[in-house]
Structure formats: C-alpha cells, structure tokens
Design a protein around this motif. Structure first.
Motif: not given
Length: 329
Positions: A1-6, A121-127, A191-200, A311-315
């Motif tokens: 699994m690729s490492a996610l960006l910060p 990886g391209s997945g995180d950057l693409l998302t 905030p933490e919940g939406y950050l985790k949701q976006n990471a998935t 949601i916008g803040g997490a994005s």
C-alpha cells in the motif's frame, strides 16, 4: 500500500482560508453590504405589520392601513432586488476565491518531487485533484456565501427583536444551550471523521489504480484474489468511515432541529402573558413572533452548511498538505 501524502493542520487551514478572502477586500465588502441591506429591508416588513395590526385594533382609517400595506409591499420588492444582486456578488466572490485556490494547488502539485509522487502513488494525488477539489468548490461557491448571509441576517433579526422589545428578545435564548452543546459535540468529532473518510477514498482509488496499471502482472502471478481482497478491505474501511460521519449527523441534526420550534413557542407564550398584563402591545407581540419565525431560516441555513464546511475544511487540509511533502535532495 502506498503512503498517503501529508495533511495540513487546523491552524494552517484557518489561516489560509482567511487569507483567501482578504485578497478580495472590495468584492467582499460589496457582498457583505448588499446582504446587510437586503436583510434590513426584510426586517422592516414585520415591524410595519405590527403597526398594521395595531391600526386595525384601534380602528384607524383605511388610508393609514392602505399606506402601511403599500410600504410593506415596497420593502418586499426592494428586498427581492437587493437579494438578487447580493447573490450575484457572492457568486463572483466565490469564483474569484476558487480560481486563486486552483492555481495555487496546481503550482503545489507541479512542484512536488518525483520521489514523493512515486512513494505516495497516483491514487491519493488523483483523489485530491478530483474529489477534494470538487468538494472544496462546492464549499467556496455555496457554503461560505450561505453561511455569511445566515450570520448577517441572524444578527440583524436579533437586533430588530431587541429594538421592538428587549423583554420579547429573551425567549430567543431558550434555544442557545441546545445549539451550543450539540454543535460543540459535533465539531469536536467531525473534522477528524471527515479527514479519515477522505483518506479512505484515496485508498480505494490508489488500490484500483495499482490493479489497473499492473493488470498483466496480476494475471501472470495469479494475484487476483489478493487484489480483490485489497479492494474489499478498502471499501470496508470507507463504509465504516462514512457510517461514523453519518452517526454524527444523525445525533446532531435532531438536536438542532428541536431548537427551531422553541424560540417561536416561547416568544408567543411569554409575549402573550406580557400582553395580557399590558406590558407589551399587540403590535410588538406580532412583530416579535414574526422575527422569531424569521430567525429559523438563517440559523437553519447556518447549521445546515456547517456540515458542508467540515467537508470543505477536510478537503482544503488535504490540498494544502500536498505542499508539505519532502523536498528533493
């Protein structure tokens, strides 16, 4: 699994959001001014309606009633015109802010070291370049202007109620404890919940991208089952993350929905008792009840868009975090 960006922290997100709007002070001032004028025009109607009720109660002439009715109709038309231009100004402000944000994000992405991109990886950057940009676009275009409008209208409605009768403004406070407690509970977890949701979402996209790019290798090494298991695991994580944020909304929304009814009922009951004692007039009571009803819309709009702002803040945190990657040695 690729490492996610910060991901950027909360302080960085708030500072960047403030700077975005400060870059357009003239448009921001015009937008706020138009919405304030529209709100003021809308507040005149209930006050005139109260005077109309008193005129009928005291048997004043039809000329006075016709004049008050004409003024009410005139202010309704004026409010409609001002709202039209206010929303137009809000749209222009949102588009300017969004355009600047997109340009800066593209610069950040192009400045990323190749090693960081390959490791992530391209997945995180693409998302982040698709889903997060779209979510932030909706937030800037709709949530931010709507929230600003709701705050301006709410403050002016409370001020108008106090101007009618400070005593009749006190029942509005009955909803404050519910709103404060419920919103603080929600904002502490959202905030933490939406950050985790976006990471998935990034994990799902990353896994699918790896499977598609390495399809021949997967077939040659008979790794189909492993790739399917990886996708199922990512989907399960995304389901649990969305289930958690849904749980937050199902607890928070009923609490705030309950607070809509309380100020209107409390104002009517308290105002009715005061009217029977002769403390307030029928016109004041009418205006105060209408103002309490008018307060429902801005508060409802404000709290409804709080979820979208999370949601916008997490994005935004994920987009700003792209620049936090390691520099090329």
């Amino acid at each position: 699994m690729s490492a996610l960006l910060p991901v950027a922290d909360t302080a960085q997100v708030r500072r960047y959001a403030r700077d975005l709007f400060r870059r357009n002070p003239r448009v921001l001032g015009i937008t706020v001014g138009l919405h304030a004028l529209a709100a003021l025009a809308g507040l005149v109607g209930p006050r005139l309606l109260g005077e109309l009720v008193e005129s009928i109660q005291h048997g004043r002439g039809t000329g006075t009633i016709d004049r008050l009715a004409g003024f009410i109709a005139g202010f309704v038309v004026l409010q409609a015109v001002l709202i039209r231009f206010a929303y137009l100004a809000s749209a222009r402000l949102g588009e300017r802010v969004l355009a600047g944000l997109r340009e800066e994000f593209v610069e950040r992405v192009l400045a990323l070291p190749l090693s960081t991109v390959e490791r992530a990886g391209s997945g995180d950057l693409l998302t982040r370049t698709t889903r997060d940009v779209d979510a932030l676009s909706r937030c800037v275009r709709l949530a931010v202007p709507e929230t600003m409008i709701a705050m301006i209208v709410g403050i002016l409605v409370v001020g108008a109620t106090i101007a009618v009768s400070p005593v009749l403004a006190l029942p509005l406070l009955v909803a404050v404890p519910i709103l404060v407690f419920g919103t603080r509970w929600y904002l502490k977890r959202a905030p933490e919940g939406y950050l985790k949701q976006n990471a998935t979402y990034s994990m799902i996209t990353d896994g699918l991208a790896e499977t598609v790019e390495g399809a021949r290798t997967v077939d040659a090494l008979r790794r189909r089952r492993q790739r399917i298991d990886r996708t199922d695991t990512d989907l399960r994580r995304s389901y649990l993350a969305e289930k958690y944020t849904l749980f937050l909304r199902t607890v928070w929304f009923p609490m705030v929905e309950l607070s809509w009814v309380l100020p209107v009922v409390a104002t009517l009951l308290v105002g009715g008792a005061l009217y029977l004692r002769g403390t307030v007039t029928l016109g004041q009571l009418t205006a105060a009840v209408i103002y309490a009803q008018m307060l429902v819309d801005p508060v409802d709009r404000l709290l409804s868009w709080v979820d979208e702002l999370q949601i916008g803040g997490a994005s935004l945190a994920r987009l700003l975090g792209v620049a936090e990657g390691e520099t090329e040695p």
